[in-house]
Design a protein around this motif. Structure first.
Motif, PDB file in Angstrom:
ATOM      1  N   ALA A 157       6.069   9.649  15.024  1.00 44.67           N
ATOM      2  CA  ALA A 157       5.628   8.356  15.550  1.00 44.67           C
ATOM      3  C   ALA A 157       6.825   7.474  15.878  1.00 44.67           C
ATOM      4  N   LEU A 158       7.786   7.411  14.974  1.00 41.09           N
ATOM      5  CA  LEU A 158       8.976   6.589  15.213  1.00 41.09           C
ATOM      6  C   LEU A 158       9.740   7.073  16.441  1.00 41.09           C
ATOM      7  N   ALA A 159       9.842   8.395  16.608  1.00 39.84           N
ATOM      8  CA  ALA A 159      10.524   8.955  17.777  1.00 39.84           C
ATOM      9  C   ALA A 159       9.819   8.573  19.074  1.00 39.84           C
ATOM     10  N   GLN A 160       8.497   8.375  18.998  1.00 34.76           N
ATOM     11  CA  GLN A 160       7.721   7.961  20.170  1.00 34.76           C
ATOM     12  C   GLN A 160       7.728   6.444  20.365  1.00 34.76           C
ATOM     13  N   GLY A 161       8.403   5.715  19.483  1.00 35.90           N
ATOM     14  CA  GLY A 161       8.437   4.263  19.593  1.00 35.90           C
ATOM     15  C   GLY A 161       7.231   3.575  18.991  1.00 35.90           C
ATOM     16  N   ILE A 162       6.461   4.296  18.176  1.00 30.09           N
ATOM     17  CA  ILE A 162       5.283   3.720  17.527  1.00 30.09           C
ATOM     18  C   ILE A 162       5.732   3.078  16.216  1.00 30.09           C
ATOM     19  N   PRO A 163       5.440   1.792  15.992  1.00 37.34           N
ATOM     20  CA  PRO A 163       5.798   1.173  14.729  1.00 37.34           C
ATOM     21  C   PRO A 163       4.984   1.767  13.576  1.00 37.34           C
ATOM     22  N   VAL A 164       5.619   1.869  12.404  1.00 38.76           N
ATOM     23  CA  VAL A 164       4.992   2.470  11.226  1.00 38.76           C
ATOM     24  C   VAL A 164       5.217   1.558  10.031  1.00 38.76           C
ATOM     25  N   ILE A 165       4.152   1.370   9.250  1.00 40.71           N
ATOM     26  CA  ILE A 165       4.257   0.703   7.960  1.00 40.71           C
ATOM     27  C   ILE A 165       3.703   1.641   6.903  1.00 40.71           C
ATOM     28  N   VAL A 166       4.410   1.736   5.786  1.00 39.79           N
ATOM     29  CA  VAL A 166       3.994   2.616   4.690  1.00 39.79           C
ATOM     30  C   VAL A 166       3.951   1.837   3.389  1.00 39.79           C
ATOM     31  N   GLY A 167       3.026   2.264   2.515  1.00 36.92           N
ATOM     32  CA  GLY A 167       3.029   1.780   1.146  1.00 36.92           C
ATOM     33  C   GLY A 167       4.091   2.529   0.367  1.00 36.92           C
ATOM     34  N   LEU A 168       4.612   1.887  -0.644  1.00 38.06           N
ATOM     35  CA  LEU A 168       5.704   2.475  -1.413  1.00 38.06           C
ATOM     36  C   LEU A 168       5.553   2.061  -2.864  1.00 38.06           C
ATOM     37  N   ASN A 169       5.950   2.945  -3.773  1.00 39.13           N
ATOM     38  CA  ASN A 169       6.046   2.554  -5.176  1.00 39.13           C
ATOM     39  C   ASN A 169       7.454   2.833  -5.664  1.00 39.13           C
ATOM     40  N   GLY A 170       7.766   2.310  -6.831  1.00 37.20           N
ATOM     41  CA  GLY A 170       9.118   2.427  -7.361  1.00 37.20           C
ATOM     42  C   GLY A 170       9.589   3.852  -7.559  1.00 37.20           C
ATOM     43  N   MET A 189       0.970   2.808  13.360  1.00 37.41           N
ATOM     44  CA  MET A 189       0.624   3.768  12.305  1.00 37.41           C
ATOM     45  C   MET A 189       0.748   3.070  10.953  1.00 37.41           C
ATOM     46  N   ILE A 190      -0.279   3.260  10.132  1.00 34.89           N
ATOM     47  CA  ILE A 190      -0.294   2.749   8.766  1.00 34.89           C
ATOM     48  C   ILE A 190      -0.489   3.955   7.848  1.00 34.89           C
ATOM     49  N   VAL A 191       0.396   4.116   6.871  1.00 29.50           N
ATOM     50  CA  VAL A 191       0.277   5.223   5.921  1.00 29.50           C
ATOM     51  C   VAL A 191       0.206   4.628   4.526  1.00 29.50           C
ATOM     52  N   ASN A 192      -0.857   4.968   3.812  1.00 27.40           N
ATOM     53  CA  ASN A 192      -1.110   4.355   2.516  1.00 27.40           C
ATOM     54  C   ASN A 192       0.042   4.492   1.535  1.00 27.40           C
ATOM     55  N   LYS A 193       0.770   5.615   1.585  1.00 28.58           N
ATOM     56  CA  LYS A 193       1.868   5.763   0.630  1.00 28.58           C
ATOM     57  C   LYS A 193       2.896   6.774   1.114  1.00 28.58           C
ATOM     58  N   PHE A 194       4.157   6.398   0.970  1.00 27.90           N
ATOM     59  CA  PHE A 194       5.254   7.348   1.058  1.00 27.90           C
ATOM     60  C   PHE A 194       5.427   7.815  -0.377  1.00 27.90           C
ATOM     61  N   GLY A 195       4.747   8.921  -0.704  1.00 28.16           N
ATOM     62  CA  GLY A 195       4.664   9.375  -2.081  1.00 28.16           C
ATOM     63  C   GLY A 195       5.539  10.571  -2.374  1.00 28.16           C
ATOM     64  N   LYS A 196       5.193  11.248  -3.447  1.00 27.37           N
ATOM     65  CA  LYS A 196       5.978  12.386  -3.920  1.00 27.37           C
ATOM     66  C   LYS A 196       6.099  13.477  -2.858  1.00 27.37           C
ATOM     67  N   HIS A 197       4.997  13.772  -2.176  1.00 22.87           N
ATOM     68  CA  HIS A 197       5.042  14.824  -1.154  1.00 22.87           C
ATOM     69  C   HIS A 197       5.981  14.442  -0.014  1.00 22.87           C
ATOM     70  N   GLU A 198       5.921  13.189   0.419  1.00 24.22           N
ATOM     71  CA  GLU A 198       6.824  12.733   1.477  1.00 24.22           C
ATOM     72  C   GLU A 198       8.273  12.749   0.987  1.00 24.22           C
ATOM     73  N   CYS A 200       8.027  -1.140   5.021  1.00 20.77           N
ATOM     74  CA  CYS A 200       7.380  -0.683   3.796  1.00 20.77           C
ATOM     75  C   CYS A 200       6.889  -1.887   3.012  1.00 20.77           C
ATOM     76  N   LEU A 201       5.921  -1.612   2.168  1.00 16.26           N
ATOM     77  CA  LEU A 201       5.285  -2.631   1.348  1.00 16.26           C
ATOM     78  C   LEU A 201       5.128  -2.066  -0.048  1.00 16.26           C
ATOM     79  N   ASN A 202       5.586  -2.818  -1.037  1.00 17.98           N
ATOM     80  CA  ASN A 202       5.427  -2.430  -2.433  1.00 17.98           C
ATOM     81  C   ASN A 202       4.914  -3.646  -3.186  1.00 17.98           C
ATOM     82  N   ALA A 203       3.605  -3.772  -3.277  1.00 19.40           N
ATOM     83  CA  ALA A 203       3.001  -4.917  -3.956  1.00 19.40           C
ATOM     84  C   ALA A 203       3.108  -4.742  -5.470  1.00 19.40           C
ATOM     85  N   PRO A 204       3.285  -5.833  -6.202  1.00 17.76           N
ATOM     86  CA  PRO A 204       3.532  -5.722  -7.638  1.00 17.76           C
ATOM     87  C   PRO A 204       2.319  -5.310  -8.479  1.00 17.76           C
TER      88      PRO A 204
END
Length: 175
Positions: free
Chosen positions: A121-134, A99-108, A5-9
């Motif tokens: 994707a994770l179950a298939q062994g595909i790496p995933v990066i998501v955006g995150l906020n506080g 897999m790149i997902v812009n945000k793990f947000g309220k719906h997620e 995950c990535l949470n840029a300031p």
């Protein structure tokens, strides 16, 4: 299982960093799925239009909806978000490297949105990066457990992570 995950300031930095990562990963030949987001400020308001590009090459979908100039609540259009999820599921089924997902947000956080396709994707062994906020850190931590890597808001760090988890494009399987 490779989840980051990535949470840029700064506002908008997470979106920009993930979009740039997607561009560099595609240039390396990686097959991508997911979404990256671009926000366009609306003159005279504190709102913006939110558009996501479904990876690897579209469509571009407007995930925000206009609720009027005084609206303060969530402006996400959940129906369009689900359209982006379906496109991502279709691309995942074709075979991807990252897999790149812009945000793990309220719906997620509430168990909807991209949550199931991330898990798939994770179950298939595909790496995933998501955006995150506080606002959704606790829900993401519950979802990810001890498996997520928190990445700094640095292009070199993102590239190093991507090179480690998806070092080269996999050959397309016939069929």
């Amino acid at each position: 299982m490779e989840l980051a995950c990535l949470n840029a300031p700064e506002r908008g930095d997470t979106n920009r960093l993930l979009a740039d990562l997607a561009e560099r990963a595609a240039a390396r030949g990686l097959r991508l799925c997911g979404t990256v987001q671009v926000n366009t400020p609306l003159e005279g308001t504190h709102h913006c239009d939110m558009d996501v590009t479904v990876l690897p090459a579209g469509p571009v979908l407007r995930i925000s909806q206009s609720l009027g100039p005084e609206a303060r609540g969530c402006r996400l259009n959940p129906h369009v978000l689900e359209t982006a999820v379906r496109h991502t599921q279709e691309q995942l089924a074709r075979g991807v490297d990252l897999m790149i997902v812009n945000k793990f947000g309220k719906h997620e956080a509430e168990g909807r949105g991209f949550r199931e396709v991330i898990a798939e994707a994770l179950a298939q062994g595909i790496p995933v990066i998501v955006g995150l906020n506080g606002l959704n850190e606790a829900a993401f931590a519950e979802f990810a457990g001890d498996f997520a890597t928190v990445l700094p808001a640095d292009p070199a760090a993102l590239d190093a992570w991507a090179a480690k988890v998806a070092p080269e494009a996999k050959a397309c399987s016939a069929g």
